[in-house]
Enzyme design. Structure first.
Site, PDB file in Angstrom:
ATOM      1  N   HIS A  65       0.837  -1.205   0.000  1.00  0.00           N
ATOM      2  CA  HIS A  65       0.000   0.000   0.000  1.00  0.00           C
ATOM      3  C   HIS A  65       0.874   1.259   0.000  1.00  0.00           C
ATOM      4  CE1 HIS A  65      -3.557   2.440   1.433  1.00  0.00           C
ATOM      5  NE2 HIS A  65      -2.568   3.186   1.903  1.00  0.00           N
ATOM      6  N   GLU A  66       1.865   1.282   0.883  1.00  0.00           N
ATOM      7  CA  GLU A  66       2.743   2.450   0.980  1.00  0.00           C
ATOM      8  C   GLU A  66       3.626   2.594  -0.258  1.00  0.00           C
ATOM      9  OE1 GLU A  66       2.252   4.628   3.231  1.00  0.00           O
ATOM     10  OE2 GLU A  66       0.810   3.369   4.297  1.00  0.00           O
ATOM     11  N   HIS A  69       1.859   4.625  -2.782  1.00  0.00           N
ATOM     12  CA  HIS A  69       2.070   6.059  -2.561  1.00  0.00           C
ATOM     13  C   HIS A  69       3.449   6.491  -3.076  1.00  0.00           C
ATOM     14  CE1 HIS A  69      -1.533   6.380  -0.227  1.00  0.00           C
ATOM     15  NE2 HIS A  69      -1.090   5.712   0.816  1.00  0.00           N
ATOM     16  N   ASP A 173      -5.797   8.554   3.686  1.00  0.00           N
ATOM     17  CA  ASP A 173      -5.818   8.852   2.250  1.00  0.00           C
ATOM     18  C   ASP A 173      -7.111   9.548   1.831  1.00  0.00           C
ATOM     19  OD1 ASP A 173      -3.354   7.586   2.125  1.00  0.00           O
ATOM     20  OD2 ASP A 173      -4.241   5.641   1.678  1.00  0.00           O
TER      21      ASP A 173
END
Length: 366
Positions: A65-66, A69, A173
């Site tokens: 997930h990170e 980003h 987010d």
């Protein structure tokens, strides 16, 4: 989540992915111990180890997930400092704030999209086994050790990560996406106020629920509330720095060194001066900058200043705001910038000048 910040002292590097350092906070192993206790107290060593494996799998999804980003941030030209894993989740940390609403929206939405993509990958090959597994109940499907329950756990984990992060709770987010969207009709300051206060309202409700029902919700609510408040303080500081200009707070040339100056001689001068950065000048022309740290490091050598000076440095003008200076120094990871006016070197502006100016501005009555 994503933010611009420095890493906590109690964090250790465990590797890197595409040049992005991956670090865990010192308290992170407590999550593994908690998982082993929860799963093993009514079972065996095997179930305790399985519980720890589930937590590792969960944080594997958090890392992906990170990375969503981080990779989008790189695509947008933003420097990614690291990914930090905390007991309550992960943080992709950037060198400078995401002040551009389009950048903020794209970087924020990338994380949940990764989780949705993982669901799409995991669901087809596990759908039939999961149907039979869930016939015995959701709890059994999640608590029975095995590859099928692990697959179900990963599906549920990614659904929760995507759904939770899309909630309009700043600095999650969804809260960042909300602020970026609101800037289409509101000022950046007003959009931040709306997103932060809405997020804090939800965080309070989450904390109240957690106080009576679940400790995790209480901790998350408290964390989100104060993380959102930190953004309001950052905004207040930004507004303050936007009211002042580099020309009023820079060091006007100060002491200078010639490129031929021996480092040992420069070291003796540095010991008697409070100046942190020195311009290297020859015939009125700026050739580079040299820091106190660089001089002290090379003090025992026979080098000259030309050998240790920094020839690549950011450039400001006296009319630039202090916020512009702060952002430029952060983006370039530099201690100081040269101040140039009409092609002429007029001074330097360092992080020390910035801190001194900020203290002055904060002490000045509005």
């Amino acid at each position: 989540m994503s933010r611009s910040s420095t890493s906590p002292k109690w964090a250790w590097k465990i590797g890197s992915i595409r040049g992005i350092p991956l670090r865990i906070h010192a308290t992170f192993p407590l999550v593994l111990l908690w998982a082993a206790w929860e799963w093993g107290r009514n079972g065996s060593l095997h179930t305790a180890l399985y519980g720890m494996a589930l937590v590792v799998a969960l944080f594997g999804c958090v890392v992906l997930h990170e990375l969503g980003h981080a990779f989008v941030a790189r695509w947008r030209g933003i420097v990614v400092e690291e990914i930090l894993l905390l007991p309550l989740g992960g943080l992709a940390q950037f060198r400078s704030p995401l002040d551009n609403p389009r950048d903020e929206f794209l970087v924020a939405v990338a994380g949940p999209l990764v989780n949705l993509a993982l669901i799409g990958v995991l669901l087809p090959p596990t759908l039939v086994p999961l149907v039979s597994l869930t016939q015995f109940g959701l709890i059994n499907a999640l608590t029975t050790p095995g590859w099928q329950s692990l697959a179900f756990y990963l599906l549920l984990t990614n659904a929760l990560l995507a759904g939770f992060n899309l909630l309009p709770i700043f600095p999650m987010d969804g809260g960042r996406m909300l602020r970026a969207t609101l800037t289409a009709g509101l000022s950046y300051e007003r959009a931040t106020w709306v997103a932060v206060r809405l997020g804090q309202s939800v965080a309070v409700l989450m904390g109240l629920y957690g106080f009576f029902q679940n400790l995790w919700f209480l901790l998350m609510g408290v964390f989100l509330f104060f993380a959102a408040e930190q953004e309001m303080r950052r905004l207040a500081q930004r507004q303050l720095l936007d009211t002042a200009h580099v020309g009023n707070h820079m060091t006007r040339r100060g002491l200078t060194f010639a490129p031929s100056t021996h480092v040992h001689s420069a070291y003796l001068v540095a010991r008697m001066s409070l100046q942190p950065i020195w311009p290297v000048v020859e015939r009125g022309r700026l050739l580079g900058l040299v820091s106190r740290a660089a001089i002290e490091k090379a003090a025992a050598s026979a080098s000259r200043i030309a050998d240790i000076m920094q020839t690549s440095y950011p450039v400001l003008t006296p009319r630039d705001t202090l916020y512009r200076a702060q952002t430029l120094l952060a983006e370039s990871n530099s201690e100081a910038a040269a101040v140039i006016e009409n092609g002429v070197f007029v001074g330097i502006f360092s992080v020390y000048d910035l801190m001194h100016a900020l203290r002055q501005l904060e002490e000045t009555p509005a």
